[in-house]
Scaffold this motif. Structure first.
Motif, mmCIF file in Angstrom:
data_model
loop_
_atom_site.group_PDB
_atom_site.id
_atom_site.type_symbol
_atom_site.label_atom_id
_atom_site.label_comp_id
_atom_site.label_asym_id
_atom_site.label_seq_id
_atom_site.Cartn_x
_atom_site.Cartn_y
_atom_site.Cartn_z
ATOM 1 N N UNK A 94 0.782 -1.262 -0.142
ATOM 2 C CA UNK A 94 0.238 -0.096 0.255
ATOM 3 C C UNK A 94 1.203 1.145 0.006
ATOM 4 N N UNK A 95 2.355 1.493 1.206
ATOM 5 C CA UNK A 95 2.423 2.516 1.353
ATOM 6 C C UNK A 95 3.392 2.367 -0.799
ATOM 7 N N UNK A 96 4.202 2.013 -0.829
ATOM 8 C CA UNK A 96 4.437 1.814 -2.616
ATOM 9 C C UNK A 96 3.941 1.951 -3.409
ATOM 10 N N UNK A 97 2.805 1.626 -3.564
ATOM 11 C CA UNK A 97 2.048 2.140 -4.252
ATOM 12 C C UNK A 97 1.407 3.498 -4.622
ATOM 13 N N UNK A 98 1.329 3.739 -3.337
ATOM 14 C CA UNK A 98 0.663 5.358 -2.567
ATOM 15 C C UNK A 98 1.791 6.045 -3.584
ATOM 16 N N UNK A 117 -3.078 1.814 -9.179
ATOM 17 C CA UNK A 117 -2.202 1.826 -7.894
ATOM 18 C C UNK A 117 -2.940 0.653 -6.981
ATOM 19 N N UNK A 118 -4.439 1.107 -6.979
ATOM 20 C CA UNK A 118 -5.344 0.386 -6.339
ATOM 21 C C UNK A 118 -4.912 -1.537 -6.516
ATOM 22 N N UNK A 119 -4.730 -2.192 -7.699
ATOM 23 C CA UNK A 119 -4.009 -3.139 -8.245
ATOM 24 C C UNK A 119 -3.229 -3.434 -7.729
ATOM 25 N N UNK A 120 -2.532 -2.565 -7.647
ATOM 26 C CA UNK A 120 -0.888 -2.702 -6.699
ATOM 27 C C UNK A 120 -1.169 -3.607 -5.364
ATOM 28 N N UNK A 121 -2.400 -2.232 -4.938
ATOM 29 C CA UNK A 121 -2.688 -3.101 -3.267
ATOM 30 C C UNK A 121 -3.194 -4.107 -3.071
ATOM 31 N N UNK A 137 2.802 -3.034 -11.199
ATOM 32 C CA UNK A 137 3.478 -1.912 -10.693
ATOM 33 C C UNK A 137 4.080 -1.456 -11.544
ATOM 34 N N UNK A 138 4.530 -1.917 -12.338
ATOM 35 C CA UNK A 138 5.431 -1.729 -13.731
ATOM 36 C C UNK A 138 4.736 -0.243 -14.757
ATOM 37 N N UNK A 139 3.599 -0.641 -14.639
ATOM 38 C CA UNK A 139 2.690 -0.251 -15.255
ATOM 39 C C UNK A 139 2.720 1.108 -14.442
ATOM 40 N N UNK A 141 5.382 3.365 -15.009
ATOM 41 C CA UNK A 141 5.776 3.724 -15.802
ATOM 42 C C UNK A 141 4.576 5.263 -16.220
ATOM 43 N N UNK A 142 3.228 5.052 -15.571
ATOM 44 C CA UNK A 142 2.924 6.162 -15.722
ATOM 45 C C UNK A 142 3.345 8.080 -15.352
ATOM 46 N N UNK A 143 3.480 7.409 -13.705
ATOM 47 C CA UNK A 143 3.896 8.150 -13.107
ATOM 48 C C UNK A 143 5.457 8.653 -13.707
#
Lengths: 218, 202
Positions: A127-131, A174-178, A191-193, A196-198
């Motif tokens: 969660x922290x990583x994705x945010x 993001x929510x998918x990673x979490x 996470x890769x996607x 990439x977006x960021x």
């Protein structure tokens, strides 16, 4: 650049600066969800990653119109546009200041609020990583929206409508990673996607923001 | 350094407001723009400042040498007077905050939040910003609004010192500043025929 960053951070944390607004909103959304959906812990566990991401996204959205509108109102924006700092750098610094005062507190607060939603133990780290990876994109996209609507008085509604569709990819990945992190699945692809977006938004959008700002300042 | 404007045409909202503006300004000289409200003084200054593109003509001015001061001073109410100035000084990398505070008699107010200043004091702070930019060309839009006679004197002194140091200034104002400046009445550059979309149908 540092001067602008320091000024924006100072303005945010002083009275009326709006620091804490996003954080308070995030807290309210997350605290209210269990009351609304009922105390069934299994259900809360399942929806926790998504709720936390939606809360963070809306909290980010709430403070977007402050990024440029206040500087436009008191005339600073014209003066910054004619200062030695390139406009691309100025909008990047403003996005960074927004992330430091809105996104970063959300990243730090999210694990605490995860407890309220009965988030699974494995999920906290992801969660922290994705945010942490996703919220910078929210700030940069938001700055672009703010630049588009800077000439409009009380343009908050238009800003939200313009920015929301651009936020959707960040929310999905993001929510998918979490979610996958919480369920112990592989997070590599979302996470890769998300990364990439960021990276893409940080690399490209400041140029777009500066260009629309130049048009809007005419 | 010289500011040369040739056959400049400026527009607001797609409509030409001034056409064929020509002037030449050498180091140490000031140009005062006059003209009735809505004549296009602000549009001309914003074009000189690079905030909007000219419709035609040429401006020979290094943007890196120019500083623009608008109607709004860009003052942040929650920062103190000194912090406001310090920000611009850091942005332009010129360390002259003390001298700027002194020139506009803002020393005693340095630690006061800018939001607590009167309109005239705010204007003085806005003008003090010019001194921390170190720029050679000042482009000023109605700089004396809400200043009292004494503060107008301070401003005139600052402009004279700036010109004596080899600077240039283009100032839109209706007040007599006691400067040895050329006066340009922008009203004579107004387009003779107003161009409207209807013409195509005639």
């Amino acid at each position: 650049m540092k001067a602008l960053l320091v000024r924006d951070l100072k303005l945010a944390v002083r009275a009326g600066g709006g620091f804490g607004l996003g954080l308070a909103f995030f807290l309210i959304v997350v605290v209210l969800v269990p009351f609304a959906v009922g105390p069934e812990t299994a259900l809360l566990t399942r929806i926790a990653p998504g709720i936390l991401w939606i809360g963070a996204l809306l909290a980010c959205l709430l403070s977007l119109d402050r990024i440029l509108a206040l500087d436009r109102e008191d005339g600073s924006l014209d003066l910054i546009a004619t200062a030695p700092l390139p406009l691309e750098a100025a909008v990047s610094v403003k996005a960074l200041a927004h992330w430091l005062t809105t996104g970063l507190p959300l990243v730090i607060a999210a694990p605490v609020l995860g407890v309220l939603l009965n988030l699974r133990g494995e999920g906290y780290g992801w969660l922290v990583v994705s945010l942490a990876i996703g919220t910078p994109a929210l700030s940069v996209i938001g700055t672009f929206g703010a630049a588009l609507t800077v000439g409009i008085k009380r343009g908050g509604l238009l800003l939200s409508l313009l920015v929301l569709p651009l936020y959707v990819p960040v929310l999905i990945f993001g929510a998918e990673v979490a979610r996958r992190g919480a369920e112990g699945l592989s997070v590599a692809t979302p996470l890769a996607l998300l990364g990439a977006v960021t990276c893409g938004t940080i690399a490209l959008l400041p140029f777009a923001s500066a260009a629309v700002l130049r048009v809007n300042l005419r | 350094m010289e500011l040369i404007v040739e056959d400049l045409s400026v527009a607001r909202g797609g409509m030409a407001v001034l056409e064929g503006v020509c002037f030449r300004l050498a180091c140490g000289h000031a140009l005062v723009l006059r003209g009735p409200n809505g004549a296009g003084k602000t549009t001309l200054l914003r074009t000189l400042a690079g905030l909007q593109p000219p419709r035609g003509g040429r401006i020979s001015l290094d943007r890196e040498a120019m500083v623009y001061a608008a109607h709004a001073d860009g003052i942040k109410a929650v920062l103190t007077v000194e912090e406001n100035l310090r920000f611009w000084a850091d942005l332009y990398r010129v360390d002259a905050v003390g001298a700027a505070l002194e020139a506009f008699a803002l020393g005693p107010l340095a630690d006061r939040p800018a939001g607590a200043l009167s309109a005239g004091q705010k204007r003085r702070l806005g003008l003090a910003r010019l001194l921390v930019t170190g720029r050679r060309v000042w482009v000023l839009d109605e700089p004396t609004v809400s200043l009292d006679a004494e503060a107008v004197g301070m401003f005139a002194r600052a402009v004279r010192a700036h010109l004596a140091g080899g600077g240039l200034a283009v100032i839109a104002t209706h007040i007599e500043l006691g400067l040895e400046a050329e006066v340009l009445d922008v009203a004579r550059f107004r387009p003779r025929r107003v161009v409207t979309g209807d013409e195509d149908f005639l």
